[in-house]
Design an enzyme around this catalytic site. Structure first.
Site, PDB file in Angstrom:
ATOM      1  N   THR A 129       0.827  -1.156  -0.091  1.00 46.81           N
ATOM      2  CA  THR A 129       0.040   0.009   0.008  1.00 46.81           C
ATOM      3  C   THR A 129       0.883   1.285   0.088  1.00 46.81           C
ATOM      4  O   THR A 129       2.154   1.302   0.512  1.00 46.81           O
ATOM      5  CB  THR A 129      -0.946   0.133   1.097  1.00 46.81           C
TER       6      THR A 129
ATOM      7  N   ASP B 277       0.088   3.756   1.410  1.00 47.71           N
ATOM      8  CA  ASP B 277       0.122   4.704   2.760  1.00 47.71           C
ATOM      9  C   ASP B 277       1.229   4.182   3.890  1.00 47.71           C
ATOM     10  O   ASP B 277       1.326   5.171   4.677  1.00 47.71           O
ATOM     11  CB  ASP B 277      -1.403   4.412   3.259  1.00 47.71           C
TER      12      ASP B 277
ATOM     13  N   ILE C 132      -1.964  10.444  -8.926  1.00 44.65           N
ATOM     14  CA  ILE C 132      -0.743  10.372  -9.336  1.00 44.65           C
ATOM     15  C   ILE C 132       0.313   9.305  -8.629  1.00 44.65           C
ATOM     16  O   ILE C 132       1.286   8.846  -9.074  1.00 44.65           O
ATOM     17  CB  ILE C 132      -0.283  11.764  -9.585  1.00 44.65           C
TER      18      ILE C 132
END
Lengths: 257, 257, 257, 257
Positions: A51, A53, A184
């Site tokens: 991920t 994040d 993006i």
């Protein structure tokens, strides 16, 4: 999105193809899905942290995080060209779900004057944060090179970048431009760091299967391959590296004095 | 921004340093400024087209245009990764002031399913455009690979990308994500095309000064160095290359049938 | 590589699949192949110029050329960092087969101090070229910022970059480093200019088939779609744009004075 | 390059400007210089690891290493395009002075079929290595997708990439192309990982000065700021991470079987 019907469908597919073990690269959502599948299916389950994040416990960095940080930094470098040319204030909103891993890495690597993220923002002190920000920008604008870059974590400031822009204008008569990097950050070719990490974790996953591991996530922690229960991986909070926060704070102090 | 006081200050600086000739790289604003200066100062004035918007008459491409197009395309390539992975609709807003040069070049080079720009949008038919778009997206979504990319020129659709997103949802029950590229398009290292163009025009400007040109903009048109009066450069509309519009239309037709 | 057996095999494949028309994207080799095929097969044949070398007559730029130039320029930008830091001389060999299209575009776009290519090198004056180069480098090295970048076209200097390096050392006591960019120039994501060109030519090819064209190559010349016989496309020499050579020469003069 | 006169000049400059402490970012050469300076000058001396080669003990990664690895990987990605298109063998020579840090990171991140570096090459078994390589390439070439990429560490194979290419041809009738990346690896914009590392180490250096450290190099080891004597930093060998070597070996095995 995940529901009982979907889970059963997935399990049927696993039964049908006579699968013994499942390696899943994903984040919080995928790992919850994995755990749901285990209720109906008894094969081995290994998670790899994937991920942008970086919000999984049990690994220093998730696959994709370094690439997202790099992409955001390169994009902001281009914005800084305009910011510097016209002495402007820019608010750039970066991803990260509910953590500031991206915000702090990006903020440090592009030398942002301010980073607003969950780690240094408290909604109780919303007005204080705003006042301090306005003060800092004004101090900066008294200097010759007055561009000012604010990195804002998504889901943090009520109303996001546009709301912050409006506040800077109404409360501080400060004009600013905003940029919401958005998706993006989720695509593109990987930086080498991610390719190497993915290769190593892929190898680790195969070996983990062979040694009968189950229900775990693999990750690198302080250069060592480390195993964490899937449950802990998604439920324990992994804080942003303290050294990043200190580095930003000191950078800011030096810069603005 | 330009006012009488600023113009006089500029002229004073020119007098003070005994400047004979002025070469200015800029867009519509800069060239209006140049013309204002000529009211008080009699030196030679040469303009070079430098704007990402490519909206100056008398040149095929302005310095900076190719780089902005390339940067936007690279950014959208990353978005397409996510769009393809999840069969999603994306609305990407690109710059261009009041013309579609960027929108069409970018749309073609990243294979956008739709391009909305001044050249193919008429506010009278706003509702028709919307209806057609919804229809096209639905047709696309019946196919296997259903990502759908809309390039939207800034200053075109009332309310911009967010308004279009809201309409797609309310009128067509179509979910979409938006990305506003913004100032990313205005910075960064130039593509070689721009470096070469700038070198050639720079040389041309020096020679133009030596041959006593005045009040003109230099540009390349169909591979030839060409001189245009500054007044015409900013006042005559340069349409988007017809072949780009045709290429997009045919691409779309093939793709959606 | 192309032989009678291969040609017949290709024709058999065309017969077998009942092909009416063939669109081939390629360079000199591919177009010779196309002409060979026509001896046994009577379908329509359309060529699109696709080579990094830009050495096809009948088009301003071939598909791939702009990308190769951009890739080489970006790579050389990185070399210039070291060259500037240590005031060094670098010889960078670029591709181009037997023409200097890449050498001149790259040389201009990275501000090379010297460009050695077929257009400005004559083997008769080999020793003079060398002497002039040594003189120019020495003049440059007397200045503060003494990095010196030489772009060398492949297949030009006997022995290539290493031989030139050896000569600089033996004849001029000048140390230099070499870089042979090689196949880096032939891959990677296209710049937008190439994507747009390829899209337009692709559309043109389909229309050309429909209007019964045969044995031609399509290309853009001064912004117009243009048709050239395949034979002329590969046999007529397309010189490097004169304006590039002039721009380089004047750049050099200014820089070294 | 470093001599007694240069060292004394440097010390004079330090005395003249009344410098108390010196922070030097560099590699083995710079740190030897620092130690030489300490013979004449008694100020505090802090080293920060700054070299693309990553060959300093006391830090997991040097500043610049991640960027060099990333640049090399991106360049090789472009070469792989050609290699895949024509089923070719490529030998790519990467930097690293006398260690394989770059070779292994690059080899893993671009999925090289072979990595030749100090860690897995023994000059005694030169002929065996060559024989094994030829065998592996032949096995690979029997498969459909037969591109084969060899990463070669500089200063390893006698005669470098060209000599290896010649051997492949003479002993194995295997054609190959070579690419020597050279100084491309030493320049360019940093990846974010390097920017963050440099920021953190810069802050650490200031704090280290304030707490009276001397004669040390700062680095991050397993995520912790760590201090190493300058002498040890340059004299103790830092091996390539074992896990990288294992990952490459297993990748190779899987791939070639």
């Amino acid at each position: 999105m995940m529901n009982e019907i979907g889970v059963k469908q997935a399990c049927n597919t696993l039964f049908k193809h006579d699968i013994d073990a499942l390696i899943v690269i994903g984040g919080v959502g995928s790992f919850h899905g994995l755990q749901a599948i285990k209720r109906y299916w008894q094969g081995q389950v290994i998670g790899l942290p994937g991920t942008i994040d970086n919000d999984l416990f049990g690994c220093d960095k998730t696959i994709g995080f370094a690439t997202a940080v790099h992409t955001a930094t390169r994009a902001i470098d281009k914005i800084r060209d305009t910011a510097n040319a016209f002495d402007r204030v820019f608010i750039v909103e970066v991803m990260g779900r509910h953590s500031g891993h991206i915000a702090f890495q990006v903020g440090l690597s592009c030398g942002a004057e301010s980073i607003f993220s969950f780690e240094n923002y408290d909604s109780v002190h919303h007005e204080i944060h705003l006042r301090e920000l306005i003060e800092q920008i004004r101090r900066q604008q008294k200097k010759r090179d007055a561009s000012y870059l604010i990195i804002l974590a998504e889901n943090l400031w009520p109303g996001g970048a546009s709301a912050l822009k409006a506040k800077l204008e109404s409360k501080g008569q400060i004009e600013s431009a905003i940029c919401i990097l958005g998706h993006i950050q989720r695509g593109g070719d990987p930086v080498s760091e991610d390719s190497v990490l993915a290769t190593q974790l892929g190898l680790g996953a195969v070996e983990s299967i062979l040694s009968n591991d189950d229900n775990i996530m693999l990750g690198y922690r302080t250069n060592q391959l480390s195993k964490t229960s899937l449950k802990e991986a998604v439920s324990i909070n992994k804080p942003v590296d303290e050294s990043l926060r200190i580095a930003h704070k000191s950078q800011l102090t030096d810069y603005l004095k």
